[in-house]
Design a protein around this motif. Structure first.
Motif, PDB file in Angstrom:
ATOM      1  N   MET A  52       0.839  -1.209   0.000  1.00  0.00           N
ATOM      2  CA  MET A  52       0.000   0.000   0.000  1.00  0.00           C
ATOM      3  C   MET A  52       0.869   1.251   0.000  1.00  0.00           C
ATOM      4  O   MET A  52       0.617   2.191  -0.760  1.00  0.00           O
ATOM      5  N   ALA A  53       1.885   1.249   0.868  1.00  0.00           N
ATOM      6  CA  ALA A  53       2.762   2.424   0.942  1.00  0.00           C
ATOM      7  C   ALA A  53       3.484   2.627  -0.387  1.00  0.00           C
ATOM      8  O   ALA A  53       3.674   3.759  -0.830  1.00  0.00           O
ATOM      9  N   VAL A  54       3.851   1.525  -1.041  1.00  0.00           N
ATOM     10  CA  VAL A  54       4.569   1.634  -2.311  1.00  0.00           C
ATOM     11  C   VAL A  54       3.624   2.102  -3.420  1.00  0.00           C
ATOM     12  O   VAL A  54       3.985   2.963  -4.224  1.00  0.00           O
ATOM     13  N   ILE A  55       2.405   1.570  -3.441  1.00  0.00           N
ATOM     14  CA  ILE A  55       1.434   2.023  -4.445  1.00  0.00           C
ATOM     15  C   ILE A  55       1.195   3.519  -4.290  1.00  0.00           C
ATOM     16  O   ILE A  55       1.205   4.280  -5.247  1.00  0.00           O
ATOM     17  N   GLY A  56       1.008   3.952  -3.064  1.00  0.00           N
ATOM     18  CA  GLY A  56       0.729   5.366  -2.823  1.00  0.00           C
ATOM     19  C   GLY A  56       1.947   6.243  -3.046  1.00  0.00           C
ATOM     20  O   GLY A  56       1.825   7.386  -3.463  1.00  0.00           O
ATOM     21  N   GLY A  57       3.122   5.707  -2.762  1.00  0.00           N
ATOM     22  CA  GLY A  57       4.348   6.507  -2.868  1.00  0.00           C
ATOM     23  C   GLY A  57       5.013   6.601  -1.514  1.00  0.00           C
ATOM     24  O   GLY A  57       4.544   7.326  -0.644  1.00  0.00           O
ATOM     25  N   ILE A  58       6.097   5.857  -1.338  1.00  0.00           N
ATOM     26  CA  ILE A  58       6.633   5.663   0.013  1.00  0.00           C
ATOM     27  C   ILE A  58       7.306   6.914   0.563  1.00  0.00           C
ATOM     28  O   ILE A  58       7.630   6.991   1.742  1.00  0.00           O
ATOM     29  N   SER A  59       7.522   7.935  -0.287  1.00  0.00           N
ATOM     30  CA  SER A  59       8.116   9.149   0.272  1.00  0.00           C
ATOM     31  C   SER A  59       7.086  10.271   0.438  1.00  0.00           C
ATOM     32  O   SER A  59       7.445  11.409   0.686  1.00  0.00           O
ATOM     33  N   TYR A  60       5.816   9.927   0.287  1.00  0.00           N
ATOM     34  CA  TYR A  60       4.762  10.934   0.493  1.00  0.00           C
ATOM     35  C   TYR A  60       3.787  10.422   1.554  1.00  0.00           C
ATOM     36  O   TYR A  60       3.290   9.301   1.438  1.00  0.00           O
ATOM     37  N   PHE A  61       3.495  11.278   2.550  1.00  0.00           N
ATOM     38  CA  PHE A  61       2.521  10.860   3.560  1.00  0.00           C
ATOM     39  C   PHE A  61       1.137  10.699   2.932  1.00  0.00           C
ATOM     40  O   PHE A  61       0.385   9.799   3.312  1.00  0.00           O
ATOM     41  N   GLU A  62       0.801  11.555   1.955  1.00  0.00           N
ATOM     42  CA  GLU A  62      -0.487  11.417   1.282  1.00  0.00           C
ATOM     43  C   GLU A  62      -0.606  10.017   0.676  1.00  0.00           C
ATOM     44  O   GLU A  62      -1.694   9.436   0.616  1.00  0.00           O
ATOM     45  N   GLY A  63       0.535   9.504   0.225  1.00  0.00           N
ATOM     46  CA  GLY A  63       0.557   8.217  -0.453  1.00  0.00           C
ATOM     47  C   GLY A  63       0.055   7.077   0.417  1.00  0.00           C
ATOM     48  O   GLY A  63      -0.497   6.107  -0.097  1.00  0.00           O
ATOM     49  N   ALA A  64       0.251   7.186   1.724  1.00  0.00           N
ATOM     50  CA  ALA A  64      -0.170   6.104   2.613  1.00  0.00           C
ATOM     51  C   ALA A  64      -1.667   5.874   2.493  1.00  0.00           C
ATOM     52  O   ALA A  64      -2.137   4.752   2.318  1.00  0.00           O
ATOM     53  N   TRP A  65      -2.429   6.976   2.570  1.00  0.00           N
ATOM     54  CA  TRP A  65      -3.899   6.850   2.495  1.00  0.00           C
ATOM     55  C   TRP A  65      -4.355   6.557   1.067  1.00  0.00           C
ATOM     56  O   TRP A  65      -5.281   5.800   0.851  1.00  0.00           O
ATOM     57  N   LEU A  66      -3.661   7.165   0.108  1.00  0.00           N
ATOM     58  CA  LEU A  66      -3.981   6.912  -1.295  1.00  0.00           C
ATOM     59  C   LEU A  66      -3.792   5.428  -1.623  1.00  0.00           C
ATOM     60  O   LEU A  66      -4.666   4.786  -2.229  1.00  0.00           O
ATOM     61  N   GLY A  67      -2.673   4.877  -1.186  1.00  0.00           N
ATOM     62  CA  GLY A  67      -2.397   3.454  -1.438  1.00  0.00           C
ATOM     63  C   GLY A  67      -3.414   2.570  -0.747  1.00  0.00           C
ATOM     64  O   GLY A  67      -3.910   1.595  -1.327  1.00  0.00           O
TER      65      GLY A  67
END
Lengths: 262, 345
Positions: free
Chosen positions: B254-269
């Motif tokens: 999930m973190a990788v799908i969202g983008g592991i260097s963006y906090f927004e990515g956690a929820w997006l993933g």
């Protein structure tokens, strides 16, 4: 290969800031340092010369605590620091720079210097910003200006040019107002103008600051130092004033690999 | 001055998003809110702890879902009373929350301390080992996990209606997001980034590098524990299989799908994953092209592969790139005040 003459006897001095006693460092089978003795007095400006692989940086790493020596002792301001980890050095008033600039590339210049200041003051853990941080930021700004980086405060260190990185490295060292500074090739890769500014900056440091310098640039080394130590092959070869060293035929042979001609 | 500075486009966007999310229970079906969005919030918080460790500390952790599980098991053991399974401590549910969080944080401290001298791949492997050991601890010590898990875990009365759980997840998400973002500029966030960039340099500046890594892992464990309590409230039960290596990997995915260097990515993933997990099977003709539920992980794998090829920084990285391109003409003016703080000083 020259016969390495026994290291010159270290004269007993009154107020030693750094005392290195028969330090040996072995990396596997390689003896990087073969028993070094070195005393540095308060306020002394000492340059360490020597060809690549002489063990200069290893000696620095031992004094700065990044390497624990295989044998021998290191004392700073009379305190045995042989086994003291490097993180306790700032409290003793010591700061160092590295041969290859070690800045925090993901952080801005102000943040890099902020970390140097905060590390020295013991401000390591707060989870939120406070007015103390604003004062530290102001101090960091002043330090950045003193190393001519005032225009780049919000630039990430990773985006700096080589010369600017060296300036930042120096800024992080002087930020804490140390009284012992170890500078590992501060002038390497700098342009002529930058070298002159560097010498000017180091000359302007207070007289009681002890300065240890590894430098390949003879001009910088001789203009900044009162005493020069020459190392080769993990041992101390000779020591003397810049004038003595400049005219020493052994040094020419070690350093240049040729017979002294003039 | 400070009020003006808070009025950035990002903050206004976030505020609008929160308003929309607060209104969601009135806009969308109960299933979408209580299943898809609630799960997104809980998993997003857990994935955000991975982003926190990776982005600030340079540590990619596979142990975060274990900590989610530790909090869930501890809450279950503490809160359930008279059931057949677990320790049945029968505590007040709020005391049980405190108990679960304290234990989880302590576990994270110990695990973090053990891993504090490793970096990169070794840290990843060590946390993988934690996840495996953690699974077997709960699978084999049945006194802690009840044979086959702890069931009928009740949430506190205050959290009774499912929509309240959604709001709790939303509030926690906003706090965690803002907290992690703000931490990046505070002392501990900066020291952690320094440790990430150059631990040797940090040591020579006077910092205790292993302690910084340990406390970062502890903080991430604390937050993962909060997510774990919400998760067990939502689920009503927890069993060892739910914290096996599979779910642990999925959190990282999930973190990788969202983008592991963006906090927004956690929820997006988390949102993309839950969405795919929930609705993929309902798509028309999906069975005909061979994507049955059993092949769900293959689809997720293909999505991850596609995202890694298109954008190693995940969906948030793609969004950031689009955002930059759209704003390019307008960005010339707003970047000028970058020197503002220095001139004000």
């Amino acid at each position: 290969m020259t016969q390495t003459t026994p290291a010159p006897a270290v004269p007993a001095i009154a107020d030693p800031v750094i005392q290195v006693r028969s330090v040996v460092v072995a990396f596997g089978g390689l003896l990087a340092l073969k028993g070094i003795d070195l005393d540095v007095t308060r306020g002394e400006r000492l340059a360490i010369l020597g060809p690549n692989g002489a063990g200069k940086t290893t000696l620095f790493n031992v004094i700065a605590g990044d390497i624990t020596p295989t044998d021998g002792t290191v004392a700073i301001k009379g305190r045995d620091c042989t086994f003291l980890p490097s993180r306790h050095r700032p409290r003793l008033g010591m700061a160092r720079t590295y041969q290859k600039a070690r800045s925090f590339d993901g952080l801005t210049i102000r943040e890099n210097i902020y970390l140097a200041l905060a590390g020295h003051r013991g401000r390591h853990w707060p989870l939120w910003r406070s007015p103390v941080d604003r004062r530290l930021d102001e101090e960091a700004t002043e330090v950045a200006e003193s190393v001519w980086l005032g225009d780049h405060l919000d630039t990430a260190a990773g985006e700096l040019a080589h010369g600017q990185k060296r300036q930042l490295e120096l800024g992080m060292a002087i930020a804490t107002q140390p009284d012992v500074m170890l500078l590992d090739e501060p002038a390497s890769g700098l342009s002529r103008g930058e070298r002159e500014r560097l010498v000017e900056l180091l000359d302007s440091l207070a007289g009681e600051v002890t300065l240890l310098l590894i430098e390949h640039d003879m001009e910088v080394a001789f203009s900044l130092s009162q005493r020069v130590v020459v190392m080769a092959d993990g041992a101390m070869v000779t020591a003397g004033t810049p004038e003595q060293i400049q005219s020493d035929p052994d040094v020419h042979e070690i350093y240049l690999g040729v017979e002294a001609s003039s | 001055m400070t009020a003006r500075r808070l009025l950035t486009r990002g903050n206004i966007g976030l505020a609008l998003l929160v308003v929309v999310l607060l209104a969601m229970p009135n806009l969308a079906s109960a299933f979408f809110v209580n299943f898809v969005l609630t799960q997104t919030m809980m998993l997003g918080v857990a994935a955000a702890t991975i982003v926190f460790l990776a982005r600030y500390g340079g540590m990619v952790s596979l142990a975060q879902f274990l900590l989610v599980g530790v909090a869930g098991f501890m809450f279950g053991n503490a809160a359930v009373e008279g059931g057949a399974r677990g320790l049945n401590l029968g505590m007040n549910p709020w005391l049980a929350v405190v108990f679960a969080i304290v234990i989880t944080t302590a576990v994270a401290f110990v695990l973090g301390a053990l891993a504090s001298r490793t970096t990169g791949l070794y840290f990843l492997m060590l946390t993988l080992v934690y996840a495996v050991i953690g699974f077997f601890v709960f699978a084999q010590i049945v006194e802690l996990s009840g044979p086959g898990g702890i069931t009928s875990i009740q949430r506190p009365d205050l959290m009774g209606p499912p929509v309240r759980l959604y709001y709790a997840g939303l509030v926690l998400s906003v706090l965690v997001y803002l907290g992690f973002k703000a931490l990046g500029r505070a002392t501990f966030g900066l020291t952690l980034q320094g440790v990430r960039d150059d631990p040797i340099r940090m040591a020579s500046l006077g910092y205790n590098v292993p302690m910084h890594r340990t406390l970062a892992f502890t903080l991430a464990g604390f937050v993962a524990g909060l997510s774990g309590v919400l998760h067990v409230w939502w689920n009503g039960q927890i069993d060892p299989a739910s914290i096996a290596i599979g779910p642990s990997l999925i959190l990282l995915i999930m973190a990788v799908i969202g983008g592991i260097s963006y906090f927004e990515g956690a929820w997006l993933g988390a949102f993309v994953y839950v969405l795919a997990f929930t609705y993929l099977r309902d798509l028309p003709l999906i069975d005909q092209i061979g994507i049955t539920e059993a092949r769900f992980n293959t689809v997720i794998g293909a999505v991850v592969l596609l995202i890694m090829v298109l954008s190693p920084e995940g969906l948030a990285g793609i969004a950031a790139r689009v955002w930059r391109r759209v704003n390019k003409p307008a960005s010339a003016a707003p970047t000028a005040p970058a020197g503002g703080p220095s001139s004000a000083a």
